[in-house]
Design a protein around this motif. Structure first.
Motif, short mmCIF file in Angstrom:
data_model
loop_
_atom_site.label_atom_id
_atom_site.label_comp_id
_atom_site.label_asym_id
_atom_site.label_seq_id
_atom_site.Cartn_x
_atom_site.Cartn_y
_atom_site.Cartn_z
N PRO A 68 19.79 -25.00 29.42
CA PRO A 68 19.68 -24.48 30.80
C PRO A 68 18.13 -24.07 30.83
CG PRO A 68 21.36 -23.19 29.42
CD PRO A 68 20.75 -24.22 28.48
N LEU A 69 17.83 -24.32 32.15
CA LEU A 69 16.31 -24.09 32.54
C LEU A 69 16.18 -22.47 32.66
CD1 LEU A 69 13.47 -25.24 33.25
CD2 LEU A 69 14.06 -25.28 35.37
N ALA A 70 15.30 -21.68 31.79
CA ALA A 70 15.40 -20.58 31.70
C ALA A 70 14.66 -20.24 33.33
CB ALA A 70 14.22 -19.85 30.74
N ALA A 71 15.05 -19.12 33.78
CA ALA A 71 14.55 -18.46 35.30
C ALA A 71 13.22 -17.79 35.00
CB ALA A 71 15.85 -17.65 35.78
N PRO A 72 12.39 -17.93 35.90
CA PRO A 72 11.28 -16.84 35.83
C PRO A 72 11.56 -15.46 36.12
CG PRO A 72 11.13 -18.30 37.70
CD PRO A 72 12.21 -18.84 36.97
N ALA A 73 10.58 -14.55 36.19
CA ALA A 73 10.91 -13.19 36.77
C ALA A 73 11.14 -13.17 38.35
CB ALA A 73 9.57 -12.49 36.25
N ARG A 74 10.57 -14.11 38.98
CA ARG A 74 10.71 -14.03 40.31
C ARG A 74 10.81 -15.37 40.82
NH1 ARG A 74 5.90 -12.85 43.35
NH2 ARG A 74 4.88 -14.05 41.94
N LEU A 98 20.36 -25.09 36.73
CA LEU A 98 19.50 -26.52 36.57
C LEU A 98 19.41 -26.57 35.09
CD1 LEU A 98 16.35 -25.96 39.14
CD2 LEU A 98 18.26 -27.74 39.17
N TYR A 99 19.25 -27.91 34.62
CA TYR A 99 19.30 -28.21 33.06
C TYR A 99 18.33 -29.33 32.75
CZ TYR A 99 23.99 -26.02 33.72
OH TYR A 99 25.02 -25.29 34.14
#
Length: 124
Positions: A68-74, A98-99
């Motif tokens: 998994p694509l890690a999410a940013p803070a914003r 998203l991956y």
């Protein structure tokens, strides 16, 4: 320095209009109409994920092959954040998580496109 600062609001607005995820590390970019992470690695979507559900259907061994694509803070629309079963935050585009594909080893590779006819390159 002053000219840059005076143009900062315009630059930020342009990023938002282009659909860029806002993050200090520039998590997502586009190359040839395909979404990529900041290192240029191709991003993918999974047909078993339901857009807008806030869930990922790829867990366990699936998430090893398809990290998994890690999410940013914003983030800004059309990006959103999915909270995975383990509590990790994953970036989504138009509601679809998203991956990455673990077998892609170099920027620009698209080896995960159409795997089992359920994995697809994420397109803008």
């Amino acid at each position: 320095m002053k000219p840059f600062i005076s143009r900062l609001p315009i630059l930020l607005a342009a990023l938002a209009l282009a659909g860029a995820a806002l993050a200090d590390d520039g998590v997502v970019k586009s190359g040839d109409g395909v979404l990529q992470n900041s290192a240029g690695m191709t991003l993918y979507t999974f047909d078993k994920d339901v857009a807008g559900s806030g869930k990922s259907a790829c867990t366990g061994p699936c998430a090893v092959a398809w990290p998994p694509l890690a999410a940013p803070a914003r983030v800004t629309a059309p990006y959103s954040i999915v909270t995975r079963d383990d509590g990790a935050r994953q970036l989504a585009y138009n509601g679809k998580p998203l991956y990455l594909f673990a077998a892609d080893k170099a920027p620009g590779q698209r080896g995960g496109d159409n795997v089992k006819q359920i994995w697809h390159v994420a397109k803008e």
